[in-house]
Design a protein around this motif. Structure first.
Motif, PDB file in Angstrom:
ATOM      1  N   TYR A 119     -12.098   2.609  10.446  1.00  0.00           N
ATOM      2  CA  TYR A 119     -11.268   1.921  11.034  1.00  0.00           C
ATOM      3  C   TYR A 119     -10.133   3.340  11.338  1.00  0.00           C
ATOM      4  CZ  TYR A 119     -13.447  -1.836   8.637  1.00  0.00           C
ATOM      5  OH  TYR A 119     -13.569  -3.290   8.827  1.00  0.00           O
ATOM      6  N   HIS A 120      -8.798   2.660  11.720  1.00  0.00           N
ATOM      7  CA  HIS A 120      -7.486   3.159  12.535  1.00  0.00           C
ATOM      8  C   HIS A 120      -6.979   2.466  11.679  1.00  0.00           C
ATOM      9  CE1 HIS A 120      -4.431   5.098  14.968  1.00  0.00           C
ATOM     10  NE2 HIS A 120      -3.451   4.077  15.192  1.00  0.00           N
ATOM     11  N   PHE A 121      -6.034   3.751  10.980  1.00  0.00           N
ATOM     12  CA  PHE A 121      -5.247   3.173   9.486  1.00  0.00           C
ATOM     13  C   PHE A 121      -3.692   3.617  10.199  1.00  0.00           C
ATOM     14  CE2 PHE A 121      -2.174   3.467   6.749  1.00  0.00           C
ATOM     15  CZ  PHE A 121      -2.461   3.061   5.427  1.00  0.00           C
TER      16      PHE A 121
ATOM     17  N   LEU B  33     -12.875   3.215   5.100  1.00  0.00           N
ATOM     18  CA  LEU B  33     -12.970   2.729   5.780  1.00  0.00           C
ATOM     19  C   LEU B  33     -12.733   4.091   6.298  1.00  0.00           C
ATOM     20  CD1 LEU B  33     -10.321   0.166   4.851  1.00  0.00           C
ATOM     21  CD2 LEU B  33     -13.075   0.084   4.289  1.00  0.00           C
TER      22      LEU B  33
ATOM     23  N   CYS C  48       0.764  -0.818  -0.338  1.00  0.00           N
ATOM     24  CA  CYS C  48      -0.138   0.010  -0.128  1.00  0.00           C
ATOM     25  C   CYS C  48       0.897   1.415   0.064  1.00  0.00           C
ATOM     26  CB  CYS C  48      -0.988   0.201   0.947  1.00  0.00           C
ATOM     27  SG  CYS C  48      -2.348   1.550   1.531  1.00  0.00           S
TER      28      CYS C  48
ATOM     29  N   SER D 142       1.399   1.451  19.575  1.00  0.00           N
ATOM     30  CA  SER D 142       1.515   0.860  18.212  1.00  0.00           C
ATOM     31  C   SER D 142       2.997   0.981  17.856  1.00  0.00           C
ATOM     32  CB  SER D 142       1.007   2.110  17.152  1.00  0.00           C
ATOM     33  OG  SER D 142       1.598   2.812  17.318  1.00  0.00           O
TER      34      SER D 142
ATOM     35  N   PRO E  96       0.435  -1.482   6.086  1.00  0.00           N
ATOM     36  CA  PRO E  96      -0.083  -0.583   6.842  1.00  0.00           C
ATOM     37  C   PRO E  96      -1.142  -2.233   7.709  1.00  0.00           C
ATOM     38  CG  PRO E  96      -0.972  -0.258   5.517  1.00  0.00           C
ATOM     39  CD  PRO E  96       0.222  -1.201   5.277  1.00  0.00           C
TER      40      PRO E  96
ATOM     41  N   ARG F 177      -7.550   4.955   3.016  1.00  0.00           N
ATOM     42  CA  ARG F 177      -8.183   5.908   4.851  1.00  0.00           C
ATOM     43  C   ARG F 177      -9.691   6.687   4.022  1.00  0.00           C
ATOM     44  NH1 ARG F 177      -2.986   7.977   4.360  1.00  0.00           N
ATOM     45  NH2 ARG F 177      -1.506   6.903   5.261  1.00  0.00           N
TER      46      ARG F 177
ATOM     47  N   ARG G  40     -11.273  -2.372  13.460  1.00  0.00           N
ATOM     48  CA  ARG G  40     -11.863  -1.618  13.640  1.00  0.00           C
ATOM     49  C   ARG G  40     -12.237  -0.716  15.215  1.00  0.00           C
ATOM     50  NH1 ARG G  40     -17.269  -3.154  14.586  1.00  0.00           N
ATOM     51  NH2 ARG G  40     -16.292  -5.271  15.084  1.00  0.00           N
ATOM     52  N   ARG G  41     -12.460   0.994  14.832  1.00  0.00           N
ATOM     53  CA  ARG G  41     -12.344   0.893  16.072  1.00  0.00           C
ATOM     54  C   ARG G  41     -13.763   0.955  17.093  1.00  0.00           C
ATOM     55  NH1 ARG G  41     -11.783   4.898  12.045  1.00  0.00           N
ATOM     56  NH2 ARG G  41      -9.489   6.057  12.395  1.00  0.00           N
TER      57      ARG G  41
ATOM     58  N   LEU H 186      -5.333  -2.173  10.438  1.00  0.00           N
ATOM     59  CA  LEU H 186      -5.976  -1.540  10.085  1.00  0.00           C
ATOM     60  C   LEU H 186      -6.713  -1.838  11.368  1.00  0.00           C
ATOM     61  CD1 LEU H 186      -5.332  -1.109   6.927  1.00  0.00           C
ATOM     62  CD2 LEU H 186      -7.498   0.429   6.932  1.00  0.00           C
TER      63      LEU H 186
END
Length: 259
Positions: A61-63, A58, A45, A93, A80, A55, A84-85, A82
């Protein structure tokens, strides 16, 4: 229940003709959305319009991704992760390079063709507060580098301790008869989710070079620690005529925590 997907989306600048990213990006996105993963690992990516598209489409989602760096035009590529929050809270991280000096950005070892990274996140499952470590990576394709990458990743995972639940997604650029596979799955280290559900002789190919049978190889895996039970595991072979979401099929697993 945790839904996990690993998907090499093929870098957007590749000269792929009718399968160029601009033609297939909506199809790639549709396969992600159809499964609805809680954890998603992408490979190849690029942090340009390709990552911008992911981004933007989606938003739940946190990326987190880090440029692999280096002097080439691949420096903007990422592996990367990702999440789901609504499913997870981020605790920490980071990223390390698959080399003999993993803390040095862009570092290369073992004759690797490019710098390679592993992104990681420590997460808390919102439903129960249970914690896990999620890792996403993309190994090199040079044989010696593949083994070195596996050793580097295994060393990092060992440092986390056997008590820590771990989920690993990635394009490992090698098959399941390789030393790298044995390093990661041997001695009770990690479990291959697909093989937990399907017998070894079943078709496990994930790389397909846009539908070329002679190129097919099982190089994309979802590996988990023994803290999880594998409820289901699949390879999504969807395509529309000659248009494919990528030159890799996404792999998916559905997990549950063991008591």
């Amino acid at each position: 229940m945790i839904k996990v997907m690993s998907f090499n989306i093929r870098y957007g600048l590749a000269d792929d003709g009718e399968n160029h990213w601009n033609h297939r990006k909506c199809l790639a996105l549709a396969r992600i959305q159809a499964f609805g993963p809680d954890l998603l690992g992408l490979q190849e990516c690029r942090d340009d319009t390709q990552a911008d598209f992911i981004r933007a489409n989606l938003p739940d989602y946190h990326f987190f991704g880090t440029h692999r760096e280096g002097p080439w035009d691949t420096a903007l590529e990422m592996a990367p992760l990702l999440f789901r929050r609504a499913a997870f809270t981020l605790l920490d991280s980071g990223c390390f390079w698959l080399s003999e000096t993993p803390e040095i950005p862009g570092s290369i070892s073992w004759g690797s063709a490019y710098p390679r990274t592993a992104s990681w996140a420590k997460l808390a499952y919102r439903d129960t507060g249970a914690k896990l470590t999620y890792v996403n990576t993309h190994f090199d394709y040079e044989p010696a580098a593949i083994d070195g990458d596996a050793q580097c990743l295994r060393h990092w995972l060992d440092q986390q301790g056997s008590h820590s639940p771990v989920i690993v997604t990635g394009d490992f650029n090698t098959g399941k008869d390789s030393k790298a596979y044995r390093l990661l799955t041997g001695e009770g280290a990690l479990i291959d989710t697909f093989r937990q559900v399907h017998p070894p002789e079943e078709n496990e190919a994930t790389f397909h070079a846009f539908g070329r049978p002679e190129e097919m190889a099982p190089i994309d895996w979802i590996l988990v620690s023994d803290h999880f039970r594998v409820l289901n595991a699949q390879i999504d072979r969807s395509h529309v005529g000659n248009l494919f979401p990528s030159d890799h099929y996404p792999v998916m697993a559905v997990l549950e925590w063991k008591a």
